[in-house]
Motif scaffolding. Structure first.
Motif, PDB file in Angstrom:
ATOM      1  N   THR A 128       0.848  -1.186   0.000  1.00 19.52           N
ATOM      2  CA  THR A 128       0.000   0.000   0.000  1.00 19.52           C
ATOM      3  C   THR A 128       0.892   1.247   0.000  1.00 19.52           C
ATOM      4  OG1 THR A 128      -0.086  -0.056   2.417  1.00 19.52           O
ATOM      5  CG2 THR A 128      -1.863  -1.162   1.229  1.00 19.52           C
ATOM      6  N   ASN A 129       0.379   2.321  -0.564  1.00 18.49           N
ATOM      7  CA  ASN A 129       1.089   3.612  -0.580  1.00 18.49           C
ATOM      8  C   ASN A 129       2.489   3.479  -1.159  1.00 18.49           C
ATOM      9  OD1 ASN A 129      -1.139   4.814   0.815  1.00 18.49           O
ATOM     10  ND2 ASN A 129      -0.316   3.983   2.733  1.00 18.49           N
ATOM     11  N   TYR A 130       2.593   2.714  -2.226  1.00 17.65           N
ATOM     12  CA  TYR A 130       3.908   2.468  -2.827  1.00 17.65           C
ATOM     13  C   TYR A 130       3.943   3.015  -4.243  1.00 17.65           C
ATOM     14  CZ  TYR A 130       7.778  -0.046  -4.993  1.00 17.65           C
ATOM     15  OH  TYR A 130       8.917  -0.359  -5.689  1.00 17.65           O
ATOM     16  N   HIS A 131       4.950   3.822  -4.556  1.00 19.30           N
ATOM     17  CA  HIS A 131       5.144   4.342  -5.906  1.00 19.30           C
ATOM     18  C   HIS A 131       5.968   3.323  -6.685  1.00 19.30           C
ATOM     19  CE1 HIS A 131       6.628   7.861  -8.645  1.00 19.30           C
ATOM     20  NE2 HIS A 131       6.057   6.880  -9.323  1.00 19.30           N
ATOM     21  N   ASP A 132       5.361   2.644  -7.619  1.00 18.72           N
ATOM     22  CA  ASP A 132       5.979   1.516  -8.320  1.00 18.72           C
ATOM     23  C   ASP A 132       6.827   2.000  -9.500  1.00 18.72           C
ATOM     24  OD1 ASP A 132       6.721  -0.858  -9.429  1.00 18.72           O
ATOM     25  OD2 ASP A 132       4.701  -1.630  -9.742  1.00 18.72           O
ATOM     26  N   ARG A 133       8.065   2.399  -9.229  1.00 20.29           N
ATOM     27  CA  ARG A 133       8.973   2.844 -10.293  1.00 20.29           C
ATOM     28  C   ARG A 133       9.458   1.677 -11.143  1.00 20.29           C
ATOM     29  NH1 ARG A 133      10.058   5.682  -5.740  1.00 20.29           N
ATOM     30  NH2 ARG A 133       9.813   7.955  -5.834  1.00 20.29           N
ATOM     31  N   PHE A 134       9.456   0.493 -10.576  1.00 28.03           N
ATOM     32  CA  PHE A 134       9.854  -0.706 -11.316  1.00 28.03           C
ATOM     33  C   PHE A 134       8.903  -0.949 -12.484  1.00 28.03           C
ATOM     34  CE2 PHE A 134       9.388  -5.473 -11.515  1.00 28.03           C
ATOM     35  CZ  PHE A 134      10.599  -5.735 -12.141  1.00 28.03           C
ATOM     36  N   GLY A 135       7.612  -0.978 -12.208  1.00 31.70           N
ATOM     37  CA  GLY A 135       6.627  -1.166 -13.267  1.00 31.70           C
ATOM     38  C   GLY A 135       6.628  -0.023 -14.256  1.00 31.70           C
TER      39      GLY A 135
END
Length: 396
Positions: A128-135
């Motif tokens: 939760t509340n995670y900015h997914d820079r990988f994707g």
């Protein structure tokens, strides 16, 4: 004798990533003769970790995944290093981790190199509340090559309320609607193994219909997946080693060389879940398969043409159109990939590895590594915690 320092490791012990981090940290302490006493407990990947209220120690290396832990470390004013993709407390707590954007690009390059033209991404359903820079990096790398990428990204809290069977049904319903052949990148091996199970329930074959790549390489998750799951080696030994070096600088009152240290992923560990060449032309697929299966041999383009019923001109055009490189570049790429695998998985000297990868002389392997990976075979091996073999003098 230097007084012992207590170091808390708030890192999971249940995954290859966490275990590798801890090994890397211990390696730094051993190599530099630091008298560190580690405070560590068995923990799962998504356990909510905090320092015990009564803990007294010198420093912390932690996966900062929630604000309470970041606030605790900041309020205690204790030297700490974050090894998570979360950037909590980013202005106060230094971070050392795998470069998530480089990992996303590596995934895209690998799957494009397998010949896929249709892609999807399954983000984490547990963060939760995670900015997914990988994707984001994965989709961006594909977009730069003119490829679209579909996404499965349910709201984590809502998805977590479903039982495991309901989650599999949601995934299966999503997968059956996607075009095939398809390559799917999962955020991690937990999601990757869930996707291979969802494919089985939906009657989809892996990798014939859908290739699945995990965003990390966890040995247990990979082995119990059916088929075995390919994943990205995020080099946890190297991350742990450098995180320990950063903490050591803080403990000694030295300025940090880098406040945020993003280390490149090491390689894609290829298993059966991506073992398919997905080119639209059978002859081109046969040619790529021949190159990869014979990467250890010193063969020429003429030998390849003798085995595959295709003209040289058609093969050149087909490789450049579908893979973005020439047959000769594909041969070099396959040999380097084989060398990377042998450097990681064996203790063979570089001279033997060069011979096993179709290079006439060790110097040619070193030259190829410098050109393609900007390093040497021995330095690459040492990065993963394995000492360079004494016979690899050609790297000098």
């Amino acid at each position: 004798m230097n007084q012992a320092k207590r170091i808390a490791l708030l890192i999971d012990t249940a995954t290859s990533w966490g275990q590798g981090l801890i090994e890397g940290i211990a390696s730094f302490a051993r190599d530099h003769e630091r008298n560190w006493l580690f405070s560590i407990e068995p923990r799962g990947k998504y356990d909510r970790m905090l320092l015990p209220p009564t803990w007294r120690g010198s420093g912390v290396i932690a996966r900062l995944t929630h604000a309470d832990l970041a606030n605790q470390l900041i309020s205690l004013k204790i030297p700490a290093v974050n090894v998570s993709w979360y950037s909590l407390g980013a202005s106060v707590i230094p971070r050392c981790t795998c470069d998530e954007q480089a990992a996303g690009k590596l995934a895209a390059d690998y799957l494009l190199g397998q010949g896929y033209r249709q892609f999807a991404y399954c983000g984490s359903t547990l963060r939760t509340n995670y900015h997914d820079r990988f994707g984001e990096a994965f989709r961006s790398a594909l977009a730069n090559r003119g490829r679209e990428c579909r996404s499965f990204q349910p709201e984590p809290a809502e998805f977590a309320q479903l039982d495991s069977e309901a989650q599999l049904r949601r995934l299966s319903d999503w997968l059956v609607e996607l075009p095939r052949p398809l390559a799917v990148l999962a955020f991690d091996d937990i999601q990757g193994r869930q996707i291979t199970e969802a494919c089985a329930q939906a009657g989809l074959l892996v990798p014939q219909d859908i290739a699945v790549l995990g965003g990390e390489h966890d040995q247990l998750s990979s082995r119990i997946s059916s088929p075995e799951l390919s994943g990205i080696d995020q080099d946890p030994l190297e991350v742990g080693y450098h995180a320990a070096e950063m903490l050591d600088q803080l403990l000694r009152g030295e300025p940090l060389k880098q406040f945020n240290q993003m280390l490149p992923p090491r390689r894609v560990v290829a298993r059966r879940s991506t073992d398919k060449i997905a080119l639209p032309d059978d002859m081109l697929s046969m040619a790529v398969r021949y190159i990869r299966e014979h990467a250890g041999e010193n063969f020429q383009i003429e030998d390849l043409l003798a085995e595959v019923p295709i003209s040289r001109r058609a093969m050149e055009l087909g490789f450049r159109k579908h893979l973005g490189r020439s047959p000769r570049e594909e041969i070099r790429r396959a040999r380097i990939e084989r060398a990377v695998q042998l450097l990681c998985d064996t203790d063979w000297p570089v001279t033997r590895i060069a011979s096993a990868c179709g290079f006439d002389r060790p110097e040619l392997l070193t030259r190829a590594f410098r050109r393609e990976l900007d390093t040497t075979p021995s330095k690459f091996r040492k990065r993963g915690g394995r000492p360079a073999h004494t016979q690899s003098e050609c790297d000098a």
